[in-house]
Design a protein around this motif. Structure first.
Motif, short mmCIF file in Angstrom:
data_model
loop_
_atom_site.label_atom_id
_atom_site.label_comp_id
_atom_site.label_asym_id
_atom_site.label_seq_id
_atom_site.Cartn_x
_atom_site.Cartn_y
_atom_site.Cartn_z
N LEU A 38 3.94 -9.22 -9.28
CA LEU A 38 2.62 -9.66 -9.00
C LEU A 38 3.03 -10.98 -9.12
O LEU A 38 2.53 -11.52 -10.57
CB LEU A 38 1.77 -9.06 -9.70
N ARG A 39 1.22 -11.64 -8.67
CA ARG A 39 1.27 -13.14 -8.61
C ARG A 39 0.22 -13.15 -9.31
O ARG A 39 -0.97 -12.30 -9.82
CB ARG A 39 0.85 -13.32 -7.07
N ASP A 40 -0.32 -14.11 -10.24
CA ASP A 40 -1.36 -14.90 -11.47
C ASP A 40 -2.48 -14.69 -10.16
O ASP A 40 -2.83 -15.24 -8.88
CB ASP A 40 -1.15 -16.61 -11.70
N THR A 85 4.95 2.77 -9.83
CA THR A 85 4.67 1.83 -9.04
C THR A 85 4.56 0.52 -9.14
O THR A 85 4.84 0.13 -9.42
CB THR A 85 3.80 2.36 -7.85
N LEU A 86 3.28 1.00 -10.59
CA LEU A 86 2.26 0.04 -10.73
C LEU A 86 2.94 -0.83 -11.76
O LEU A 86 3.89 -2.65 -12.08
CB LEU A 86 1.58 -0.14 -11.52
N HIS A 87 3.89 -0.04 -12.40
CA HIS A 87 5.40 -0.47 -13.87
C HIS A 87 6.15 -1.44 -13.10
O HIS A 87 6.80 -2.67 -13.79
CB HIS A 87 5.57 0.26 -14.64
N LEU A 108 -1.65 -4.39 -4.56
CA LEU A 108 -1.16 -3.97 -4.46
C LEU A 108 -2.13 -2.43 -4.85
O LEU A 108 -3.01 -1.96 -5.69
CB LEU A 108 -0.15 -3.31 -6.11
N VAL A 109 -2.15 -1.41 -3.77
CA VAL A 109 -3.24 -0.74 -3.80
C VAL A 109 -2.04 1.28 -3.86
O VAL A 109 -0.89 1.19 -3.17
CB VAL A 109 -3.59 -0.21 -2.01
N LEU A 110 -2.19 1.47 -4.77
CA LEU A 110 -1.59 3.36 -5.46
C LEU A 110 -2.73 4.04 -4.90
O LEU A 110 -3.89 4.63 -5.58
CB LEU A 110 -1.81 3.40 -6.63
N CYS A 111 -2.34 4.46 -3.57
CA CYS A 111 -2.89 5.49 -2.71
C CYS A 111 -2.63 7.10 -2.17
O CYS A 111 -2.97 7.61 -2.14
CB CYS A 111 -3.33 4.63 -1.64
N VAL A 122 0.36 -0.97 -0.04
CA VAL A 122 0.16 -0.03 0.22
C VAL A 122 0.79 1.40 -0.11
O VAL A 122 1.54 1.25 0.98
CB VAL A 122 -1.10 0.00 1.28
N THR A 123 0.76 2.18 -1.06
CA THR A 123 1.53 3.39 -0.39
C THR A 123 0.57 4.83 -0.18
O THR A 123 -0.47 4.44 -0.67
CB THR A 123 1.79 3.69 -2.38
#
Length: 248
Positions: free
Chosen positions: A131-133, A123-125, A89-92, A12-13
Motif C-alpha cells: 500500500l502506497r503512502d 487480503t488486507l494483511h 484496496l476495496v474488500l468487497c 477490488v475483491t
C-alpha cells in the motif's frame, strides 16, 4: 466532481459481479486502473475487465481463493509486481447463506466467516507492504452487522467483525493509510436478490424509509468516495447506506 483518482491503482475483491463489479467500473470512470480480484467467476471478472477497459483504463485479472491465506498472499505479491503497489484496496468479496440459526452447521459457519471476515483480513494483511503512502482501504460490511439476522447469523457476525477489523486497521495503519467501511442494506445484486426472495413482499415499503432496494451503483459510489482523496480526513468510519433501514 473530480475525486482525484486519476492514475491511481486499485485492487477490488469480489469484482466479478454485484457491488464489486460496479465499484471497479466506477473507479475506472474516475481515472483509476483496476486489479479485478475474483474466486470462481472468471466470466464475470472478464466482463468487469471489459468495462474497465471501455473506460480507457488498464485492468488486470487476479484469481485466488480468498479463504486461503497462502493463496491470497501469493496472488497479492504476484499482482503487486505488475502494478508496483496499490493506492486503493476495496474488500468487497462476500458470501451469504440463508439458514435459520438453529440449523447452521459448523462447516457452513466456517465457510461464511472464512470468506467474509477471514478473507478480508488475509487480503488486507497481505497487501499492507504494497500500500502506497496515502492509500485508502474500504471494507464492505452489511446492515446486518448492527442488527443481527436470525436467518444468516454467521454472515451478520462476520460483518460485525469486519466493522471492528476496519477500526483496528484504521488505528494501526494511520496516518499512512486510511481504512473505512461501507455497510450496505439490500442491493439488487445476485446475492441481494436471494435475500429479497426470503423477505415479505412489502419489506421495502414497510421497513425502508426510501421504500426501495439499492442499485449496485448506489453502494459503489459511496465506496469510491471513501477510497478517494475527497475523503482525506475520514478514517475508522462506517458509512451506513441502507435506505433508512436503521438510523444510528
Amino acid at each position: 466532481m473530480d475525486l482525484g483518482l486519476r492514475d491511481r491503482i486499485a485492487l477490488v475483491t469480489g469484482a466479478s459481479s454485484g457491488i464489486g463489479a460496479a465499484t471497479a467500473r466506477l473507479l475506472a470512470e474516475e481515472g483509476a486502473d483496476v486489479v479485478i480480484a475474483f474466486g470462481h467467476d472468471e466470466a464475470g471478472a472478464r466482463r468487469t475487465m471489459a468495462a474497465v477497459e471501455a473506460a480507457g483504463r488498464r485492468a488486470w485479472l487476479c484469481r485466488f481463493d480468498i479463504a486461503d491465506a497462502a493463496a491470497v498472499q501469493t496472488a497479492i505479491r504476484t499482482v503487486s509486481a505488475q502494478t508496483r503497489g496499490f493506492d486503493v484496496l476495496v474488500l468487497c468479496a462476500g458470501y451469504n447463506a440463508v439458514t435459520p440459526f438453529p440449523n447452521i452447521a459448523p462447516e457452513e459457519w466456517n465457510t461464511v466467516v472464512g470468506i467474509n471476515l477471514n478473507g478480508a483480513f488475509y487480503t488486507l494483511h497481505a497487501a499492507i507492504p504494497f500500500l502506497r503512502d496515502g492509500a485508502a482501504v474500504v471494507t464492505v460490511a452489511s446492515v446486518a452487522a448492527a442488527t443481527g439476522a436470525p436467518h444468516h447469523a454467521h454472515y451478520a457476525a462476520a460483518k460485525a467483525g469486519l466493522v471492528n477489523l476496519t477500526k483496528s486497521a484504521a488505528r494501526a495503519l494511520a496516518p499512512r493509510v486510511r481504512v473505512n467501511c461501507v455497510a450496505p442494506g439490500i442491493a439488487l445484486t445476485p446475492m441481494g436478490r436471494d435475500t429479497v426472495a426470503n423477505l415479505a413482499p412489502d419489506y421495502a415499503q414497510t421497513k425502508l424509509a426510501l421504500q426501495r432496494y439499492a442499485e449496485p451503483d448506489e453502494i459503489a459510489r459511496c465506496i469510491v468516495f471513501l477510497a478517494s482523496p475527497a475523503a482525506s480526513f475520514v478514517t475508522g468510519a462506517t458509512l451506513d447506506v441502507n435506505g433508512g433501514r436503521d438510523m444510528r
